[in-house]
Design an enzyme around this catalytic site. Sequence first.
Site, PDB file in Angstrom:
ATOM      1  N   THR A  13      40.137  36.613  30.220  1.00 12.95           N
ATOM      2  CA  THR A  13      41.209  36.487  29.457  1.00 12.95           C
ATOM      3  C   THR A  13      40.992  35.004  28.921  1.00 12.95           C
ATOM      4  O   THR A  13      41.438  34.537  27.851  1.00 12.95           O
ATOM      5  CB  THR A  13      42.552  36.600  29.836  1.00 12.95           C
ATOM      6  N   LYS A  30      40.314  42.500  42.998  1.00  9.34           N
ATOM      7  CA  LYS A  30      41.083  42.808  41.809  1.00  9.34           C
ATOM      8  C   LYS A  30      40.395  43.980  41.395  1.00  9.34           C
ATOM      9  O   LYS A  30      39.255  44.011  40.847  1.00  9.34           O
ATOM     10  CB  LYS A  30      40.860  41.434  40.850  1.00  9.34           C
ATOM     11  N   TYR A  82      36.146  41.079  42.168  1.00  9.27           N
ATOM     12  CA  TYR A  82      36.610  41.411  40.677  1.00  9.27           C
ATOM     13  C   TYR A  82      35.717  42.645  40.213  1.00  9.27           C
ATOM     14  O   TYR A  82      34.671  42.378  39.667  1.00  9.27           O
ATOM     15  CB  TYR A  82      36.707  40.127  39.623  1.00  9.27           C
TER      16      TYR A  82
END
Length: 297
Positions: A50, A166, A138
């Site tokens: 992001t 994650k 991740y």
Amino acid sequence: MIMSVPLFHGSIVALLTPMTHGEVNYQEIKNLVEYHIQAGSHGIVAMGTTGESTTLSIDEHVKVIKKTVEFADGRIPIIAGSGSNATSEAVTITKLLNGVGVVGCLSVVPYYNKPTQEGLYLHYKAIAESTELPQILYNVPSRTGCDLKPETIGRLSEIPNIIGVKEATGDLTRLPLIKTLAGEDFIFLSGDDATGLESMKLGGQGVISVTNNLAAADMAKMCELVLAGNFAEAEAINQRLIDLHHDLFIEANPIPVKWAAYKLGLISEPSLRLPLTPLSETAQPTILKALQKAGLI
């Protein structure tokens, strides 16, 4: 485990990176850090997906993280995005973060080059051995084209400073399997807002959230409620936010969330770097409707 679970729990924002005419706006990063502290966010990830990490240089990448730590001034944990699809580059970035003040690193599965599971194991092993910083894996196969399998996560959990994952697959069946293979103390953070609440009900510790950029107080409260076992109250909040959870991906993240943050006055312009382009006019009404349902406008 070398860090306590409370440092990695609840609503952790996947922070967007404000830009003005394509250049990082550090004053607006400072403003966003203050916003999240005041709203009760439980942590900040700087320079993740992001945050547009792939369009910034390594120097810019590290500077954004350092400035985020500086602005936070110990008031909220900062996790650094540090991954790359080249192991040597990921190691370089990780080493540059030693002593900066982050509480850990979030390292994305190598994208595009599609390594084997053994390659992924050796990639993360090399990164972990280059630092004492806690490492969070991740896994986001929809972006990377490569899935870090639960069995590989289990192997990696044996490395002392690899402390969690994650998971952005949205597949809740993976959570109990990962907990079985990696141990109950292994941290599970959802990378999918739409299933974040359910993952915490199943034993996950929190969510690294895109929605949090816009609805920080609501996301923090929702996470606190579900982690305390108050599922009905948490679900009521989540239902207000559910369209945002989905519609912030109507075009590639972070295109929609930047436009939404601009509409809410959180940033001065929805500037991105190519190849990312501004939110299309046809998508804007969908985001506005989701913001209205969430009670944000």
